[in-house]
Design an enzyme around this catalytic site. Structure first.
Site, PDB file in Angstrom:
ATOM      1  N   PHE A 395      50.425  65.106  51.568  1.00 36.36           N
ATOM      2  CA  PHE A 395      50.831  64.374  52.776  1.00 36.36           C
ATOM      3  C   PHE A 395      49.967  64.715  53.988  1.00 36.36           C
ATOM      4  O   PHE A 395      50.457  64.746  55.122  1.00 36.36           O
ATOM      5  CB  PHE A 395      52.313  64.640  53.086  1.00 36.36           C
ATOM      6  CG  PHE A 395      53.182  64.651  51.868  1.00 36.36           C
ATOM      7  CD1 PHE A 395      53.408  63.495  51.146  1.00 36.36           C
ATOM      8  CD2 PHE A 395      53.733  65.835  51.404  1.00 36.36           C
ATOM      9  CE1 PHE A 395      54.187  63.507  49.999  1.00 36.36           C
ATOM     10  CE2 PHE A 395      54.509  65.861  50.257  1.00 36.36           C
ATOM     11  CZ  PHE A 395      54.731  64.696  49.547  1.00 36.36           C
ATOM     12  N   CYS A 396      48.669  64.978  53.750  1.00 40.74           N
ATOM     13  CA  CYS A 396      47.734  65.305  54.837  1.00 40.74           C
ATOM     14  C   CYS A 396      48.197  66.514  55.639  1.00 40.74           C
ATOM     15  O   CYS A 396      47.903  66.626  56.828  1.00 40.74           O
ATOM     16  CB  CYS A 396      47.532  64.103  55.764  1.00 40.74           C
ATOM     17  SG  CYS A 396      46.714  62.704  54.999  1.00 40.74           S
ATOM     18  N   ASN A 397      48.958  67.393  55.005  1.00 45.43           N
ATOM     19  CA  ASN A 397      49.459  68.596  55.668  1.00 45.43           C
ATOM     20  C   ASN A 397      49.237  69.779  54.728  1.00 45.43           C
ATOM     21  O   ASN A 397      50.175  70.265  54.092  1.00 45.43           O
ATOM     22  CB  ASN A 397      50.944  68.427  56.003  1.00 45.43           C
ATOM     23  CG  ASN A 397      51.483  69.523  56.913  1.00 45.43           C
ATOM     24  OD1 ASN A 397      51.091  70.681  56.801  1.00 45.43           O
ATOM     25  ND2 ASN A 397      52.384  69.159  57.805  1.00 45.43           N
TER      26      ASN A 397
END
Length: 468
Positions: A395-397
């Protein structure tokens, strides 16, 4: 602006059912009927919200019945566009109670807003950038601007048990910042992964210690009210499709007026300058929001931002907040107790057990009856077959994924050292650990049937065994 649903029908139902149930059921039928008509169960609202039918109707009628031109002129069609863009800009500032203290800069998305801060903040050898481990990559990426100008950056700690901020350690980091006025602290108002709403009181705490504050509000503002007269970060980023689904491709950066000149734009473009010389190589930047709106703005879609904000105001942000909170807590209570017949849990859910300060997002991994983790691609394929839209991955995290997957800094360093690039399967093989998770997120169009479909989906993993 009136929308085709009746607020006088809003009622709070009993404690055993969801709040405002009749109102949101009516809203679903009038504005989101396509969900049921197509058989879709949509549980990816943090990935992108859904637009209401009436939003499209109003905007399309506006486009059909008028003529709009490029706003960088004073001809009639240009002035028509300028008027609507100005109204949309005022609507944004009014929605966030920021009319007196902030400039609103329209951007392509939240990442575009964050890029403005990254490339324009006066990083130098004496600067310091502090950001949480829990941040979207568009916030992580700002560290490259700081590093390339010789500045230092570091990450703030989270507690692995519940993914909340480690308050003592963050306090120490804020206190230990260099004695300089070039200090930037960045954090999300709400995690795009865990859904945790981080304490906005850190804005004032950081200010008192001499830090500027960048607030990533993209995951927060779709379901929570952000009052910038009460909390006053220096820079705020968001994307409007996260709030109301349409239009995509428009976000904004809200800049506190007192910090506007601190952002040193490194170049100029069409629409951002008062005057440019070629024979005398000088230029003057404009003195307001247009300084950071490079080229021609999306003048046909920006008016739809006001329509979307009007839509949310008509519903009422307090209703949305209460509804999302209740849905999230209900789902958590239902799925957290699901077990295989041998007593082992079907899910590993990350984050706090107390869901009172969490948005509509839940992150989890599916476990077989022996306690092994199902690969996330298998989970998503199985959901796809049932037309349930969920999201899997990191999740781009990466910070939260590294914590949840127990990936050490040493392991990461070895991988980067030994590889020029890499793909997901190769990384899993190298670490000997599965990475990624499954995320669901609810929104204002979610109903009880959607929730039950996901609960039933989780139950299909009961007593199953993962075979590699």
């Amino acid at each position: 602006m009136k929308f085709p649903f009746a607020l006088n029908k809003v009622v709070v139902t009993g404690v055993d059912t969801l709040p405002f149930e009749s109102f949101f059921q009516e809203l679903r039928q009038k504005e989101y009927a396509r969900l049921d008509e197509t058989g879709n169960t949509y549980l990816d609202f943090t990935g992108g919200n859904l637009y209401a039918k009436s939003q499209l109707d109003i905007h399309q009628r506006m486009l059909r019945n008028n003529v709009f031109g490029n706003p960088h002129s004073t001809n009639p069609t240009s002035l028509a566009s300028t008027l609507l863009v100005t109204e949309a800009r005022k609507a944004v500032l009014r929605f966030f109670n920021a009319e007196d203290d902030y400039h609103c800069v329209f951007t392509p998305n939240a990442s575009g807003a964050l890029r403005i801060v990254g490339e324009s903040y006066p990083f130098s050898e004496k600067s310091h950038y502090l950001l949480l481990t829990d941040n979207h990559n568009s916030v992580n990426g700002i560290r490259e601007y700081c590093k390339n100008k010789g500045g230092k950056f570091e990450y703030g700690y989270l507690k692995a048990k519940d993914l909340n901020i480690d308050e003592q350690k963050l306090e120490e980091q804020l206190n230990a910042g260099p004695d300089s006025d070039v200090k930037l602290f960045a954090f999300p108002a709400q995690s795009n992964v865990s859904g945790i709403k981080h304490d906005l009181g850190w804005i004032e705490k950081a200010h008192q210690k001499g830090w500027d504050v960048l607030l990533d509000a993209a995951a927060f503002v779709p379901t929570s009210k952000l009052d910038l007269h009460q909390v006053k970060p220096d820079f705020v980023s968001m994307s409007f499709y996260k709030m109301f689904g349409y239009p995509t491709g428009i976000g904004c950066l809200l800049i506190k007026k007192s910090k506007f000149d601190k952002l040193q734009k490194p170049w100029f473009a069409g629409g951002t300058v008062q005057m440019v010389g070629v024979k005398a190589q000088k230029h003057w930047l404009v003195q307001d929001h247009e300084r950071f709106e490079d080229g021609t703005i999306n003048y046909l879609d920006i008016p739809a931002v006001k329509i979307g904000l009007d839509y949310l105001e008509e519903i009422g942000m307090h209703r949305i907040t209460d509804r999302i909170s209740a849905l999230s807590e209900f789902i958590y209570n239902e799925i957290s107790v699901l077990k295989h017949d041998n007593g082992k849990s079907i899910l590993q859910i990350y984050g706090p057990k107390d869901r009172k300060n969490v948005g509509g997002t839940l992150i989890m991994n599916f476990l077989d009856s022996a306690g092994n983790t199902f690969p996330i691609d298998q989970v998503e394929h199985k959901a796809n077959d049932k037309k349930i839209s969920i999201r899997t991955g990191c999740f781009c995290n990466p910070g939260l994924d590294e914590m949840n997957s127990d990936i050490t800094g040493e392991e990461l360093g070895q991988y980067f050292t030994q590889h020029a690039d890499g793909e997901f399967g190769d990384r899993i093989h190298f670490y000997g650990k599965l990475r990624g998770a499954t995320r669901i997120s609810v929104g204002l169009a979610t109903n009880k049937e959607d929730v039950q479909k996901f609960i039933d989906f989780v139950k299909t993993f009961k007593n199953t065994t993962f075979h590699n």
